[in-house]
Design an enzyme around this catalytic site. Structure first.
Site, PDB file in Angstrom:
ATOM      1  N   LEU A  50      48.350 -58.760  50.717  1.00 15.84           N
ATOM      2  CA  LEU A  50      48.735 -59.531  51.901  1.00 15.84           C
ATOM      3  C   LEU A  50      47.918 -59.161  53.127  1.00 15.84           C
ATOM      4  O   LEU A  50      47.720 -59.979  54.027  1.00 15.84           O
ATOM      5  CB  LEU A  50      50.226 -59.321  52.206  1.00 15.84           C
ATOM      6  CG  LEU A  50      51.203 -59.776  51.131  1.00 15.84           C
ATOM      7  CD1 LEU A  50      52.630 -59.392  51.512  1.00 15.84           C
ATOM      8  CD2 LEU A  50      51.105 -61.289  50.921  1.00 15.84           C
ATOM      9  N   GLY A  51      47.472 -57.927  53.180  1.00 20.41           N
ATOM     10  CA  GLY A  51      46.702 -57.485  54.336  1.00 20.41           C
ATOM     11  C   GLY A  51      46.301 -56.035  54.194  1.00 20.41           C
ATOM     12  O   GLY A  51      46.849 -55.290  53.372  1.00 20.41           O
ATOM     13  N   LYS A  52      45.322 -55.646  54.997  1.00 25.17           N
ATOM     14  CA  LYS A  52      44.834 -54.273  54.936  1.00 25.17           C
ATOM     15  C   LYS A  52      44.515 -53.810  56.346  1.00 25.17           C
ATOM     16  O   LYS A  52      44.001 -54.571  57.176  1.00 25.17           O
ATOM     17  CB  LYS A  52      43.593 -54.202  54.055  1.00 25.17           C
ATOM     18  CG  LYS A  52      43.053 -52.802  53.832  1.00 25.17           C
ATOM     19  CD  LYS A  52      41.830 -52.817  52.918  1.00 25.17           C
ATOM     20  CE  LYS A  52      42.197 -53.205  51.506  1.00 25.17           C
ATOM     21  NZ  LYS A  52      41.040 -53.088  50.557  1.00 25.17           N
ATOM     22  N   SER A  54      44.142 -49.869  59.011  1.00 25.00           N
ATOM     23  CA  SER A  54      43.709 -48.469  59.045  1.00 25.00           C
ATOM     24  C   SER A  54      44.707 -47.541  58.367  1.00 25.00           C
ATOM     25  O   SER A  54      44.351 -46.432  57.962  1.00 25.00           O
ATOM     26  CB  SER A  54      43.489 -48.029  60.493  1.00 25.00           C
ATOM     27  OG  SER A  54      44.674 -48.190  61.245  1.00 25.00           O
ATOM     28  N   HIS A  55      45.972 -47.977  58.251  1.00 27.05           N
ATOM     29  CA  HIS A  55      47.001 -47.123  57.672  1.00 27.05           C
ATOM     30  C   HIS A  55      47.246 -47.396  56.186  1.00 27.05           C
ATOM     31  O   HIS A  55      48.031 -46.689  55.552  1.00 27.05           O
ATOM     32  CB  HIS A  55      48.319 -47.287  58.433  1.00 27.05           C
ATOM     33  CG  HIS A  55      48.223 -46.851  59.861  1.00 27.05           C
ATOM     34  ND1 HIS A  55      49.070 -47.323  60.841  1.00 27.05           N
ATOM     35  CD2 HIS A  55      47.379 -45.979  60.459  1.00 27.05           C
ATOM     36  CE1 HIS A  55      48.729 -46.764  61.990  1.00 27.05           C
ATOM     37  NE2 HIS A  55      47.713 -45.950  61.785  1.00 27.05           N
ATOM     38  N   ASP A 166      52.963 -50.198  69.205  1.00 20.30           N
ATOM     39  CA  ASP A 166      51.879 -51.001  68.632  1.00 20.30           C
ATOM     40  C   ASP A 166      52.254 -52.480  68.575  1.00 20.30           C
ATOM     41  O   ASP A 166      52.064 -53.152  67.552  1.00 20.30           O
ATOM     42  CB  ASP A 166      51.523 -50.487  67.240  1.00 20.30           C
ATOM     43  CG  ASP A 166      50.109 -50.891  66.810  1.00 20.30           C
ATOM     44  OD1 ASP A 166      49.309 -51.263  67.687  1.00 20.30           O
ATOM     45  OD2 ASP A 166      49.815 -50.831  65.601  1.00 20.30           O
TER      46      ASP A 166
END
Length: 402
Positions: A50-52, A54-55, A166
């Site tokens: 679904l997404g990538k 930095s964490h 954030d």
């Protein structure tokens, strides 16, 4: 020109004694076996990615024999503490306006994998910057109001308060009913400013949204989230990214504030928005955003004031869009229940019959005194039944045109 709201009022403080049913008891979480998660994601296949960030990465998982679709966060080994932090915070708070935790799993390396509700419509970032169809102004304000409600839950209904740290458009996800929810609590901090843990946590956030006053651990407060929300509000209004090197200046704050100070509010509105736009609405949104990003943290409005302001702006847009219904609503407003449904969240449409405000001729309904409030009791009168019916038709018609 009359202002719809006043965001110059009281300074936000943490309420040490507040409590809420959403945070009163720890949430019962499900521990999933790692093998079940591995199977549900097809071995963390790129096809369900679904997404990538930095964490780590987020994958869609189909669990419980297909009855549950969830999102699994797989952290990188170097930042596994963000997953532990997210589970710790979300295990004590739940809301319709945040992406809630379902459970967790533990991988072979002893890393925790948070498992949250799946949001099928992507992020607000996609709606603003990727999708070809531009959002209507009403939808933009509705999303902004729902995000503000999420922040209000964190600041005012959690004890101790939660500071997200954030807030940004890519961390706002859109659920199956196209309501906005705040996500990604990996950097969030739960505790009062004087807390030792807070004081020892270094500043963190995303460039473009990060509070410039937040230079050291001791600078952190709920007003840091307010600043980030102000940036997000400018992004929602204008359709510009927080930082965009294709523009000069690249910072959305440096671009928008001169327009607001000079009264050029129309110049900050996304040109893709079609139809006639009430310039008073644009003015109020611009002024609210400017107050949120003030250089002095103490002068920024508390999130409760932000929510109230956005509610008034949202209602004004609805009335402008439906003049006949707006006239009808004003005629029956003096008999409305006090817990009025603002239409921004269809999951919260619970009309309560109880204390009813009676509006005197020529008075402001928002400034009624105690003597002007009449308690109707638990049972609705014929009048309140009639008004509730009118409001139901009014809101349903608006929903069909959203």
């Amino acid at each position: 020109m009359r202002f719809l709201c006043n965001t110059d009022s009281s300074i936000s403080t943490c309420n040490n004694t507040s409590s809420s049913s959403s945070t009163a008891n720890p949430i019962k979480l499900t521990r999933f076996s790692y093998s079940a998660i591995d199977s549900a994601t097809n071995g963390f296949s790129p096809r369900v990615l679904l997404g990538k960030g930095s964490h780590g990465a987020v994958y869609r998982a189909v669990l419980n024999k297909g009855s549950l679709t969830a999102a699994v966060k797989k952290p990188t080994s170097s930042v596994s503490e963000t997953s532990e932090n997210e589970i710790s915070i979300l295990s004590t708070i739940t809301s319709r306006r945040i992406v809630n935790l379902i459970g967790y799993a533990v991988d072979p390396d002893k890393n925790l994998l948070p498992i949250v509700h799946y949001m099928p419509n992507g992020s607000l970032y996609d709606y603003l910057h990727v999708n070809n169809k531009p959002l209507a102004l009403l939808t933009r304000v509705r999303f902004a109001l729902q995000i503000a409600k999420a922040v209000r839950t964190l600041h005012n209904k959690s004890n101790p308060p939660v500071i997200h740290r954030d807030i940004k458009s890519s961390n706002v996800l859109i659920d199956e009913r196209e309501n906005a929810r705040l996500s990604d609590f990996g950097l969030a901090i739960k505790g009062h400013v004087a807390d030792v843990r807070v004081m020892s946590t270094p500043p963190a956030g995303t460039l473009g949204y990060l509070d410039p006053c937040y230079l050291a651990p001791g600078d952190l407060s709920t007003k840091s989230d307010v600043f980030s929300f102000g940036i997000l509000l400018l992004e929602i209004i204008s359709g510009r990214k927080a930082i965009d090197v294709e523009y000069s200046p690249p910072s959305i704050v440096d671009w928008a504030l001169p327009l607001i100070k000079s009264g050029g509010y129309a110049g900050m509105l996304d040109r893709r928005i079609r139809g006639r736009v009430d310039q008073t609405v644009v003015r109020e949104l611009g002024l609210l955003a400017a107050r949120c990003v003030r250089s002095t943290a103490e002068k920024r409005p508390p999130v409760t004031v932000i929510v109230d302001c956005l509610k008034k702006v949202y209602r004004r847009i609805k009335v402008e869009g439906f003049p006949v219904l707006g006239s009808l609503r004003r005629r029956v407003r003096r008999l409305e229940p006090s817990d009025e449904f603002d239409g921004s969240d269809w999951d919260e449409s619970r009309m309560k019959v109880g204390p009813t405000r009676i509006r005197k001729k020529g008075s402001n309904v928002d400034n009624l005194t105690d003597e002007e409030i009449t308690t109707r009791g638990r049972h609705p009168t014929d009048e309140t039944r009639y008004v509730t019916g009118i409001n139901f038709v009014y809101n349903v018609v608006q929903f069909c045109h959203m």
